[in-house]
Design a protein around this motif. Sequence first.
Motif, short mmCIF file in Angstrom:
data_model
loop_
_atom_site.label_atom_id
_atom_site.label_comp_id
_atom_site.label_asym_id
_atom_site.label_seq_id
_atom_site.Cartn_x
_atom_site.Cartn_y
_atom_site.Cartn_z
N GLU A 186 34.59 39.92 37.52
CA GLU A 186 34.15 40.98 38.42
C GLU A 186 35.31 41.81 38.95
O GLU A 186 35.15 42.63 39.84
CB GLU A 186 33.37 40.37 39.60
CG GLU A 186 32.06 39.71 39.18
CD GLU A 186 31.24 39.25 40.37
OE1 GLU A 186 31.42 39.81 41.48
OE2 GLU A 186 30.41 38.33 40.20
N GLY A 187 36.49 41.58 38.38
CA GLY A 187 37.65 42.35 38.78
C GLY A 187 38.32 41.88 40.05
O GLY A 187 39.17 42.57 40.60
N ARG A 188 37.96 40.68 40.52
CA ARG A 188 38.55 40.16 41.76
C ARG A 188 39.89 39.48 41.48
O ARG A 188 40.11 38.90 40.42
CB ARG A 188 37.60 39.17 42.42
CG ARG A 188 36.31 39.81 42.89
CD ARG A 188 35.33 38.79 43.42
NE ARG A 188 34.91 37.82 42.43
CZ ARG A 188 33.74 37.18 42.45
NH1 ARG A 188 32.89 37.41 43.44
NH2 ARG A 188 33.43 36.30 41.52
N THR A 189 40.78 39.56 42.45
CA THR A 189 42.09 38.93 42.35
C THR A 189 41.95 37.42 42.32
O THR A 189 41.15 36.84 43.07
CB THR A 189 42.97 39.35 43.54
OG1 THR A 189 43.20 40.76 43.46
CG2 THR A 189 44.30 38.61 43.53
N VAL A 190 42.73 36.77 41.48
CA VAL A 190 42.72 35.31 41.35
C VAL A 190 44.01 34.76 41.93
O VAL A 190 45.10 35.20 41.57
CB VAL A 190 42.59 34.87 39.87
CG1 VAL A 190 42.66 33.35 39.76
CG2 VAL A 190 41.27 35.38 39.29
N ILE A 191 43.89 33.80 42.85
CA ILE A 191 45.04 33.14 43.43
C ILE A 191 45.16 31.75 42.81
O ILE A 191 44.22 30.97 42.85
CB ILE A 191 44.90 32.99 44.96
CG1 ILE A 191 44.73 34.37 45.62
CG2 ILE A 191 46.10 32.27 45.55
CD1 ILE A 191 45.89 35.30 45.42
N ILE A 192 46.31 31.44 42.21
CA ILE A 192 46.54 30.14 41.59
C ILE A 192 47.33 29.26 42.54
O ILE A 192 48.33 29.68 43.12
CB ILE A 192 47.30 30.30 40.26
CG1 ILE A 192 46.39 31.01 39.23
CG2 ILE A 192 47.74 28.94 39.72
CD1 ILE A 192 47.06 31.25 37.89
N MET A 193 46.87 28.03 42.69
CA MET A 193 47.54 27.08 43.57
C MET A 193 47.79 25.77 42.82
O MET A 193 46.92 25.30 42.10
CB MET A 193 46.69 26.79 44.81
CG MET A 193 46.22 28.03 45.53
SD MET A 193 45.23 27.60 46.98
CE MET A 193 44.47 29.19 47.32
N GLU A 212 38.30 42.99 48.42
CA GLU A 212 37.55 42.49 49.55
C GLU A 212 37.50 40.97 49.55
O GLU A 212 37.54 40.34 50.60
CB GLU A 212 36.12 43.06 49.51
CG GLU A 212 35.24 42.66 50.67
CD GLU A 212 35.80 43.11 52.01
OE1 GLU A 212 35.34 42.58 53.03
OE2 GLU A 212 36.68 43.99 52.03
N LYS A 213 37.41 40.37 48.35
CA LYS A 213 37.36 38.91 48.27
C LYS A 213 38.27 38.40 47.16
O LYS A 213 38.67 39.14 46.27
CB LYS A 213 35.92 38.44 48.03
CG LYS A 213 35.00 38.75 49.20
CD LYS A 213 33.69 38.01 49.08
CE LYS A 213 32.83 38.26 50.30
NZ LYS A 213 31.58 37.45 50.30
N MET A 214 38.58 37.11 47.23
CA MET A 214 39.49 36.50 46.26
C MET A 214 38.84 35.31 45.58
O MET A 214 37.87 34.73 46.08
CB MET A 214 40.75 36.02 46.97
CG MET A 214 41.54 37.08 47.68
SD MET A 214 42.92 36.36 48.64
CE MET A 214 42.01 35.62 50.02
N VAL A 215 39.38 34.96 44.44
CA VAL A 215 38.98 33.75 43.71
C VAL A 215 40.17 32.80 43.74
O VAL A 215 41.29 33.20 43.44
CB VAL A 215 38.62 34.08 42.25
CG1 VAL A 215 38.33 32.80 41.47
CG2 VAL A 215 37.42 35.02 42.20
#
Length: 278
Positions: free
Chosen positions: A101-108, A124-127
């Motif tokens: 959906e084009g949302r930013t992905v944060i890897i941890m 607006e939201k993150m994955v």
Amino acid sequence: MFRRKHASHSNSSDAEQQEAKINELKSALGPLSAHGEKYCSDTCFRRYLEARNWNVTKSRKMLEESLKWRATYKPEDIRWPDVSVEAETGKMYKANFRDREGRTVIIMRPTKENAILDQREGQEKMVWLIDFTGWTMAHATPIKTARECTSILQNHYPERLAIAFLLNPPKVFEAFYRAVKYFLDPRSIEKLNFVYLKDEESMKVLYKCIDPVVLPVEFGGKNSVVYNHEDYSKLMLQEDIETSSFWEDDAKTVNHAINGTLVPDVASQLSRIAAKAS
């Protein structure tokens, strides 16, 4: 709150009610400082209203607490050089790919030694993609730190998390999760998904959100990309310039603080908390 029993009803009615709630919250909040006006965009008002089930009184109280918190900690003043050392091992960083959906992905990666979370996109939201491979209780974040982090996310950055994937969490993690779960609201818990590389069915949930073509190999994807701290630092320094420009140019940008321009400071604040606990 705004759902309709009959599908034939137009969504315009819901939109009108939501707009009325946003305007009501604006009026209830009263005059704001220049920084406050930038933070309190219509998108921001909507997030706080959603977080409090569109109750204007509760939303106003929540937002006022966030404004007080921001005035005290000034997260918008945190820049990459302040926290870059925490990103050297790649424990937390913004991926160079997005979800479907084009949302930013944060890897941890909780098993690494240091931490950083820096989300600078106008999203607006993150994955969140959290890799627990090799995780043991020795890597567990202290309960106090977990409580502070969850408090910041839930109280001052509401409705930012779209979905979170916990990859390969060991059984020992369950005890730690039960303790941390106490500090999470039900809406956040519903967004958590446990996935395992050896479980095809659970991986389908991840693939439904992130295309395996762009997903790194270590997460069950086909992308051989690796974290490069030098390249990532260049990106963050450039975004520092954009962030500074946004906050310093009061006159031109008061009416343009939309779609998550303020997400950057989530991570910087959390990384400082994590650093203190390490």
